[in-house]
Scaffold this active site. Structure first.
Site, PDB file in Angstrom:
ATOM      1  N   THR A  45       0.931  -1.278  -0.100  1.00 55.63           N
ATOM      2  CA  THR A  45       0.021  -0.131   0.091  1.00 55.63           C
ATOM      3  C   THR A  45       0.907   1.475   0.183  1.00 55.63           C
ATOM      4  OG1 THR A  45       0.077  -0.272   2.369  1.00 55.63           O
ATOM      5  CG2 THR A  45      -1.784  -1.179   1.071  1.00 55.63           C
ATOM      6  N   SER A  78       3.625   5.824   8.888  1.00 55.88           N
ATOM      7  CA  SER A  78       2.848   4.988   7.771  1.00 55.88           C
ATOM      8  C   SER A  78       2.657   6.007   6.581  1.00 55.88           C
ATOM      9  CB  SER A  78       1.501   4.530   8.336  1.00 55.88           C
ATOM     10  OG  SER A  78       0.787   5.897   8.668  1.00 55.88           O
ATOM     11  N   LYS A  79       2.020   5.248   5.554  1.00 54.90           N
ATOM     12  CA  LYS A  79       1.794   5.912   4.346  1.00 54.90           C
ATOM     13  C   LYS A  79       0.798   7.080   4.838  1.00 54.90           C
ATOM     14  CE  LYS A  79      -0.910   4.797   1.382  1.00 54.90           C
ATOM     15  NZ  LYS A  79      -1.863   4.186   0.360  1.00 54.90           N
ATOM     16  N   GLN A  80      -0.006   6.725   5.819  1.00 58.07           N
ATOM     17  CA  GLN A  80      -1.280   7.843   6.094  1.00 58.07           C
ATOM     18  C   GLN A  80      -0.770   9.129   6.808  1.00 58.07           C
ATOM     19  OE1 GLN A  80      -1.751   4.483   6.684  1.00 58.07           O
ATOM     20  NE2 GLN A  80      -3.183   4.442   5.011  1.00 58.07           N
TER      21      GLN A  80
END
Ligand SMILES: [Zn+2]
Length: 294
Positions: free
Chosen positions: A15, A237-239
Site C-alpha cells: 500500500t 505510515s503512508k497515512q
C-alpha cells in the site's frame, strides 16, 4: 546457537513503499531469525487491491535486496493464495464457527458500541440474517473468555474478544479476504514458528489466536517490535506521510534502524557488510526497547 525449527517472515503490504518504520520491523525480524539460526521468508500481503500502489511490491523487494537482506525460498503473494483462504473459510462454516452477516456499516454503527479496534459487532446475524436479507460477509464467532497473547517483548497481552472486538470479519462483503484470516492461514501453511512484527499489530493478535483455535492450527511465538512515531507521536505510515527510504542511503538508514532497535553500530561500521556482520554478532532481543521510539 542453531534452532533448526525457527521459521520467521516479513510480510509487507504494497500500500506504499518501505519507510523507516517498516525497515526497522524488517531488520528486527531478520536479525532475530538469523540469530536463532532460522529461516526468514518474505510474503507480500496484497489482499486489498484498491489500497495498493502499482509497482510498490516490486519496489519493496528491490529495496530489501539493495539493503542486503537475504530471504529464504520464493516470495509468496497473498493475491495468489485465495484458494487456501476459501478452504479455511469452508472449514469454519462447516464447523459452525463462521456465519454469514448481512449488516451494513451504517447498521452496525447505529447498533454497536466502540471497542478496542472499531465497533464491537452486536451479533445481529449470529443466529441467521434478518428475514429477506442475504449475508455476503462472513464472521467468526468469538467467545466470552480471556485470550492471552504471550509476547516475547511486550509481555502478556490480554483481550476478551466478545467484549473488546465482537465477532469479526473473515471475508468482506465486497469479496476481499480479511487480513485476520489470510495471515493465520499463510503462517500455518508456511510453517511459520515465530512472528516478529510491529506493535501496531498487537491489538489484532488475539483475533488471530482465535482463528488458529477455530481452524485447529498451532499458535506461533509472537514478538511485537516498537512502532516508530513521528514528532507528533503518530505511527509512521503512508497515512502520516512517512517518507519512502532510498536504497542510495542504505548505510545511514540501516544504522538508524539498528539504533532505534537498541543496537547502535560502532562508528567504524561504515559498509552494509560491516553493519550486518556486527548486527548478527550482537543482536539481542533484551536490548530492544518496547517502544514507541522516534
Ligand atoms: Zn450482521
Amino acid at each position: 546457537m542453531s534452532d533448526p525449527v525457527y521459521r520467521g517472515r516479513f510480510a509487507p503490504s504494497p500500500t506504499g513503499l518501505l519507510h523507516a518504520g517498516s525497515l526497522s520491523t524488517a531488520v528486527g525480524s531478520y536479525l532475530e531469525a538469523r540469530a536463532r539460526g532460522g529461516q526468514w521468508l518474505l510474503r507480500v500481503e496484497d489482499l486489498d487491491p484498491p489500497r495498493e500502489v502499482p509497482g510498490a511490491a516490486d519496489a519493496i523487494l528491490r529495496t530489501l535486496d539493495a539493503f542486503g537482506f537475504e530471504w529464504d525460498g520464493a516470495v509468496e503473494y497473498q493475491s495468489r493464495r485465495h484458494a487456501l483462504y476459501r478452504d479455511a473459510l469452508q472449514q469454519l462454516i462447516a464447523s459452525g464457527a463462521a456465519y454469514a452477516c448481512a449488516c451494513t456499516r451504517k447498521e452496525i454503527a447505529a447498533a454497536a458500541r466502540r471497542g478496542l479496534d472499531g465497533y464491537v459487532y452486536p451479533g445481529t446475524c449470529r443466529n441467521g440474517c434478518p428475514a429477506g436479507r442475504e449475508g455476503k460477509a462472513w464472521r467468526l464467532r468469538v467467545n466470552d473468555e480471556a485470550i492471552v497473547a504471550a509476547d516475547r517483548l511486550q509481555g502478556d497481552y490480554r483481550q476478551n474478544l466478545a467484549e473488546d472486538i465482537g465477532d469479526f470479519v473473515l471475508l468482506r462483503a465486497d469479496g476481499f479476504w480479511a487480513y485476520q484470516l489470510a495471515v493465520v492461514v499463510d503462517d500455518a501453511e508456511q510453517g511459520i514458528t515465530d512472528i516478529v512484527r510491529g506493535a501496531d499489530l498487537l491489538v489484532s493478535t488475539p483475533r488471530q489466536i482465535q482463528v488458529q483455535r477455530s481452524l485447529g492450527v498451532g499458535t506461533p511465538s509472537y514478538c511485537h517490535l516498537p512502532v516508530l512515531v513521528n514528532a507528533a507521536g503518530e505511527k509512521l505510515s503512508k497515512q502520516t506521510l512517512a517518507p519512502a527510504i532510498e536504497a542510495g542511503d542504505a548505510v545511514v538508514q540501516l544504522r538508524q534502524a539498528l539504533a532505534r532497535l537498541g543496537h547502535p553500530p560502532p562508528a567504524d561500521c561504515l559498509s552494509l557488510a560491516d553493519i550486518w556482520s556486527w548486527a548478527r554478532a550482537n543482536w539481542s532481543l533484551a536490548r530492544v526497547p518496547r517502544g514507541p521510539v522516534s
